[in-house]
Design a protein around this motif. Structure first.
Motif, PDB file in Angstrom:
ATOM      1  N   ARG A   1      22.927  28.802  29.940  1.00 14.68           N
ATOM      2  CA  ARG A   1      23.023  28.956  28.497  1.00 14.68           C
ATOM      3  C   ARG A   1      22.715  30.392  28.087  1.00 14.68           C
ATOM      4  NH1 ARG A   1      18.486  25.035  27.118  1.00 14.68           N
ATOM      5  NH2 ARG A   1      17.936  25.708  29.239  1.00 14.68           N
ATOM      6  N   VAL A   2      23.185  30.738  26.900  1.00 16.78           N
ATOM      7  CA  VAL A   2      22.893  32.048  26.320  1.00 16.78           C
ATOM      8  C   VAL A   2      22.300  31.837  24.939  1.00 16.78           C
ATOM      9  CG1 VAL A   2      23.796  34.286  25.605  1.00 16.78           C
ATOM     10  CG2 VAL A   2      24.853  33.082  27.518  1.00 16.78           C
ATOM     11  N   ALA A   3      21.170  32.455  24.665  1.00 19.21           N
ATOM     12  CA  ALA A   3      20.586  32.457  23.322  1.00 19.21           C
ATOM     13  C   ALA A   3      20.983  33.749  22.624  1.00 19.21           C
ATOM     14  CB  ALA A   3      19.075  32.328  23.399  1.00 19.21           C
ATOM     15  N   LEU A   4      21.024  33.675  21.303  1.00 21.58           N
ATOM     16  CA  LEU A   4      21.502  34.817  20.526  1.00 21.58           C
ATOM     17  C   LEU A   4      20.863  34.768  19.144  1.00 21.58           C
ATOM     18  CD1 LEU A   4      23.637  37.166  20.443  1.00 21.58           C
ATOM     19  CD2 LEU A   4      25.230  35.485  19.489  1.00 21.58           C
ATOM     20  N   LEU A   5      20.508  35.944  18.610  1.00 19.15           N
ATOM     21  CA  LEU A   5      20.036  36.033  17.231  1.00 19.15           C
ATOM     22  C   LEU A   5      21.248  36.196  16.325  1.00 19.15           C
ATOM     23  CD1 LEU A   5      16.946  38.401  17.635  1.00 19.15           C
ATOM     24  CD2 LEU A   5      16.939  35.913  17.359  1.00 19.15           C
ATOM     25  N   VAL A   6      21.418  35.284  15.371  1.00 19.23           N
ATOM     26  CA  VAL A   6      22.592  35.304  14.501  1.00 19.23           C
ATOM     27  C   VAL A   6      22.164  35.347  13.038  1.00 19.23           C
ATOM     28  CG1 VAL A   6      23.986  34.040  16.179  1.00 19.23           C
ATOM     29  CG2 VAL A   6      22.785  32.770  14.391  1.00 19.23           C
ATOM     30  N   THR A   7      22.933  36.085  12.244  1.00 20.94           N
ATOM     31  CA  THR A   7      22.780  36.085  10.792  1.00 20.94           C
ATOM     32  C   THR A   7      24.125  35.680  10.223  1.00 20.94           C
ATOM     33  OG1 THR A   7      21.190  37.900  10.957  1.00 20.94           O
ATOM     34  CG2 THR A   7      22.083  37.408   8.770  1.00 20.94           C
ATOM     35  N   LEU A   8      24.248  34.417   9.862  1.00 21.45           N
ATOM     36  CA  LEU A   8      25.525  33.887   9.397  1.00 21.45           C
ATOM     37  C   LEU A   8      25.776  34.336   7.963  1.00 21.45           C
ATOM     38  CD1 LEU A   8      25.214  30.257  10.816  1.00 21.45           C
ATOM     39  CD2 LEU A   8      26.223  32.270  11.897  1.00 21.45           C
ATOM     40  N   GLY A   9      26.987  34.876   7.724  1.00 17.50           N
ATOM     41  CA  GLY A   9      27.334  35.343   6.384  1.00 17.50           C
ATOM     42  C   GLY A   9      26.444  36.458   5.895  1.00 17.50           C
ATOM     43  N   ALA A  10      26.083  37.373   6.778  1.00 16.78           N
ATOM     44  CA  ALA A  10      25.137  38.440   6.435  1.00 16.78           C
ATOM     45  C   ALA A  10      25.617  39.267   5.245  1.00 16.78           C
ATOM     46  CB  ALA A  10      24.928  39.348   7.640  1.00 16.78           C
ATOM     47  N   ASN A  11      24.679  39.605   4.371  1.00 13.21           N
ATOM     48  CA  ASN A  11      24.988  40.453   3.216  1.00 13.21           C
ATOM     49  C   ASN A  11      24.805  41.934   3.513  1.00 13.21           C
ATOM     50  OD1 ASN A  11      25.516  38.419   1.066  1.00 13.21           O
ATOM     51  ND2 ASN A  11      23.418  37.789   1.533  1.00 13.21           N
ATOM     52  N   LYS A  12      24.054  42.240   4.573  1.00 14.07           N
ATOM     53  CA  LYS A  12      23.789  43.623   4.945  1.00 14.07           C
ATOM     54  C   LYS A  12      23.533  43.681   6.440  1.00 14.07           C
ATOM     55  CE  LYS A  12      19.568  45.240   4.291  1.00 14.07           C
ATOM     56  NZ  LYS A  12      18.993  45.098   5.658  1.00 14.07           N
ATOM     57  N   GLU A  13      23.493  44.898   6.981  1.00 10.17           N
ATOM     58  CA  GLU A  13      23.126  45.056   8.375  1.00 10.17           C
ATOM     59  C   GLU A  13      21.655  44.693   8.562  1.00 10.17           C
ATOM     60  OE1 GLU A  13      25.210  45.855  10.869  1.00 10.17           O
ATOM     61  OE2 GLU A  13      26.838  45.887   9.418  1.00 10.17           O
ATOM     62  N   SER A  14      21.304  44.272   9.764  1.00  6.65           N
ATOM     63  CA  SER A  14      19.941  43.851  10.044  1.00  6.65           C
ATOM     64  C   SER A  14      18.991  45.046  10.028  1.00  6.65           C
ATOM     65  CB  SER A  14      19.895  43.165  11.413  1.00  6.65           C
ATOM     66  OG  SER A  14      18.576  42.839  11.761  1.00  6.65           O
ATOM     67  N   GLY A  15      17.857  44.884   9.362  1.00 10.45           N
ATOM     68  CA  GLY A  15      16.822  45.921   9.367  1.00 10.45           C
ATOM     69  C   GLY A  15      16.663  46.614   8.034  1.00 10.45           C
ATOM     70  N   ALA A  16      15.416  46.994   7.738  1.00 11.31           N
ATOM     71  CA  ALA A  16      15.105  47.591   6.441  1.00 11.31           C
ATOM     72  C   ALA A  16      15.627  49.013   6.294  1.00 11.31           C
ATOM     73  CB  ALA A  16      13.591  47.578   6.219  1.00 11.31           C
ATOM     74  N   THR A  17      15.955  49.678   7.409  1.00  9.43           N
ATOM     75  CA  THR A  17      16.492  51.037   7.282  1.00  9.43           C
ATOM     76  C   THR A  17      17.948  51.033   6.842  1.00  9.43           C
ATOM     77  OG1 THR A  17      17.177  51.137   9.605  1.00  9.43           O
ATOM     78  CG2 THR A  17      14.943  51.885   9.081  1.00  9.43           C
ATOM     79  N   GLN A  18      18.603  49.881   6.910  1.00 11.52           N
ATOM     80  CA  GLN A  18      20.014  49.795   6.523  1.00 11.52           C
ATOM     81  C   GLN A  18      20.151  49.765   5.001  1.00 11.52           C
ATOM     82  OE1 GLN A  18      22.341  50.031   8.848  1.00 11.52           O
ATOM     83  NE2 GLN A  18      20.783  50.066  10.442  1.00 11.52           N
ATOM     84  N   ALA A  19      21.305  50.184   4.514  1.00 11.18           N
ATOM     85  CA  ALA A  19      21.547  50.177   3.080  1.00 11.18           C
ATOM     86  C   ALA A  19      21.392  48.768   2.525  1.00 11.18           C
ATOM     87  CB  ALA A  19      22.948  50.711   2.785  1.00 11.18           C
TER      88      ALA A  19
END
Length: 640
Positions: free
Chosen positions: A132-150
């Protein structure tokens, strides 16, 4: 607050010609997302082929290219990780379609898509049994991951909807999954994780609510791989990163310490029973900062920053780290500084310094050696030396960069303060397009101090500026300039200062504390900690440093706010910031611009449209560089 400003520390994969150059500089060959096979015999990286990057497999023994993978010519690749059987898992992001494919390449190089995520995804990890493979997903993301992103536009009811990064699990033998159902529960943001050896679950750093804001109060949790049930293992008093489970499944290790940015990792190593308990610091008092850990079959492996050196070593609880490979350089690999074979015997990293372009190093942990030579012919722009000094009982270190041929007369110098504050300036190979290269080409020296609050001297040093922002760390920097002037031909009458994020705060604050600098460039700086607390998107990061919220201890925030001492500021200042900066909103720059303008101090402010923290977009970053150098030339170089 961000580790570095793109404008002040850019190191692009492709070199552009420096201003006034008559020929195009040679391209730097980049090695992204380095992974090492479990046997330690192969590496995988993302490397340029033509105008884009492809997945590249190499021999770890001699760097030979064994093959490439490029199943999606319209995609960008990331997240390379090997399976126990030597297969490779990676992500292929189609920006136009708004999807990320989770791909698996078997030992023959045949690629299959295991899942297609509508949104964003990162950090794939293969289960110990390889099924199996685990993965961190953000479904329907509104922005890039992380506070440094716009950030997203602040409209509608504020604070009611947040992107959620959750764990999902996929079968390697299954068909392409398009309707993704995460395992971890809704409302809980997963930052980092590791499989348990039995494959039945995960250890993870998690928090409820807004993922950008709550990493500083994240807990160490166990998550069931089937039900998604969450059980708290520990709630540390420090920030934590890189949870790793022992091969026997009984113990969790993690890096804990005073950290100001997710991803800017540094601290001591702690262990805690997987069943739960009180974490134990097993590197207490070490005079170095651990930046990467991996619990291999051969034991705990570490990467640490010790003064001016990056070191790989082996950690046995209760004993000092047994040092292995050490070099005055910076190293990157995967989601840490180095990667290790399953037995911990072999390691690999992408290593570079100020005078040597990036190369893959691999081999036994105690004796890594350079195995790629694509960049050997590229000549450095600067000479560099490590400078150490003592101040107020602390041992402090920094880097001085200058022209390859020392000037015959005294030269101006710009001091660049890193972000964080929990971070460090470490050696990077600069391109002709970078601000550093252009400053050196224009006759400046550049000084990168690592004052108290930085990584590299142990956790007590990192914590030494708690409730003392702009105090002891500024005195360390000024003492460092004195030390540099003793070893290099620096003109003390022609000094400039710059920085972004916490470095931007220091640049604004220094204007009220000293007249030693002739010009200042402040990127995404904080001028008013009181108003900042109520308007930024990451207010939780300040609590470990100030001890209390602004509403409970307002004076502590006022005491380190430049805006309250604006009448003392006399130094001409160029300010820049991104319009959609979550970490340090543009209102902080507007406040300082207004204060300097009303006090008749020469000032310029540029707010870059749609930009995030420290204005990382290449075209905007180039504009920052152009304006900053012009500002220094006007007020520093021409000073008498």
């Amino acid at each position: 607050m961000r580790l570095k400003s793109a404008a002040f520390a850019s190191a692009a994969i492709l070199l552009a010609a420096a201003p006034g150059a008559t020929q195009t500089a040679p391209a730097i060959h980049g090695y992204g997302s380095l992974a090492l096979s479990p046997a330690g015999d192969r590496t995988a990286t993302i490397e340029a082929q033509g105008t884009r990057g492809v997945v590249t497999l190499r021999s770890a023994a001699d760097g030979r290219v064994l093959g490439t993978l490029d199943p999606c010519p319209s995609c960008g690749y990331s997240g390379l990780t090997f399976a126990p059987d030597g297969g490779l898992v990676f992500l292929a992001r189609d920006y136009k379609a708004g999807t990320v494919a989770l791909d698996h390449a078997d030992a023959r190089g045949a690629v299959r898509t295991l899942a297609t995520i509508r949104g964003i995804a990162q950090t794939p990890r293969v289960s110990p049994d390889g099924k199996r493979v685990a993965l961190l997903v953000t479904l329907g993301a509104n922005k890039e991951s992380g506070a440094t992103q716009a950030g997203v536009r602040m409209i509608g009811e504020i604070g009611e909807q947040n992107d959620e990064q959750r764990l999902a699990v996929f079968d390697i033998a299954g068909s392409n999954v398009t309707a993704v159902t995460p395992v971890s529960p809704q409302g809980r943001y997963i930052y980092e994780y590791d499989w348990t050896p039995d494959g039945r679950g995960f250890v993870a750093t998690t928090a409820l609510g807004n993922g950008d804001n709550n990493w500083w109060v994240a807990t160490l949790d166990a998550i069931d791989a089937q039900s998604g049930a969450v059980r708290q293992i520990a709630k540390p008093a420090t920030q934590l990163n890189q949870p790793r489970v022992s091969p026997d499944g009984k113990t969790v290790a993690y890096i804990g310490g005073l950290m100001s940015d997710f991803g800017s990792i540094g601290g001591d190593v702690f262990t805690v029973p997987l069943a739960g308990g009180t974490p134990r610091n097993i590197t207490q008092g070490a005079r170095e900062t651990v930046t990467t850990i991996d619990w291999t079959r051969g034991g705990l492996r570490t990467v640490s920053l010790a003064g001016d050196q990056v070191r790989l070593g082996t950690l046995v609880p209760g004993r000092p780290v047994a040092p292995g490979f050490a070099k005055a350089a910076s190293a990157t690999a995967g989601d840490g500084r180095a990667v290790f074979s399953a037995d911990g015997r072999i390691a690999a990293a992408v290593v570079q310094d100020y005078e040597h372009a990036p190369a893959i190093y691999a081999g036994p942990v105690a004796a890594l050696r350079q195995v790629t030579h694509d960049n050997d012919a590229i000549q450095p722009i600067a000479s560099a030396r490590s400078v150490t000094w003592k101040n107020e009982g602390f041992d402090v270190q920094g880097w001085l960069l200058g022209p390859r041929i020392a000037p015959t007369a005294k030269a101006p110098m710009i001091t660049m303060v890193h972000g964080g504050p929990s971070a460090a300036s470490t050696p990077n190979f600069y391109t002709p397009a970078s601000m550093v290269a252009q400053l050196i080409g224009a006759g400046y020296y550049v000084f990168y101090p690592n004052p108290r609050g930085s990584y590299g001297q142990g956790e007590a040093f990192t914590a030494a500026n708690r409730r003392d922002f702009g105090g002891g760390d500024l005195r360390d920097i000024l003492a460092g300039i004195d030390a540099v002037e003793k070893v290099a031909p620096i003109d003390d009458n022609r000094l400039g200062l710059g920085g972004c994020s916490y470095g931007g705060f220091m640049a604004m604050w220094a204007n009220t504390q000293t007249n030693r600098f002739k010009a200042i460039v402040a990127g995404a700086g904080l001028s008013n900690w009181v108003s900042y607390y109520g308007t930024n998107g990451i207010d939780q990061w300040m609590l470990p440093f100030f001890g209390k919220s602004m509403y409970d201890d307002m004076k502590a925030y006022e005491d380190v706010s430049a805006i309250y001492q604006a009448k003392k500021a006399k130094t001409p200042t160029f300010i820049y910031v991104g319009e959609r900066d979550i970490e340090v909103p543009p209102t902080q720059s507007i406040e300082w611009w207004h204060a300097l303008k009303d006090n008749h101090v020469p000032v310029s402010l540029v707010i870059y449209p749609d930009a995030g923290h420290c204005v990382p977009a290449p075209e905007q970053s180039r504009d920052v560089t152009k304006r900053a150098i012009a500002w220094y030339d006007t007020y520093v170089k021409a000073a008498k």
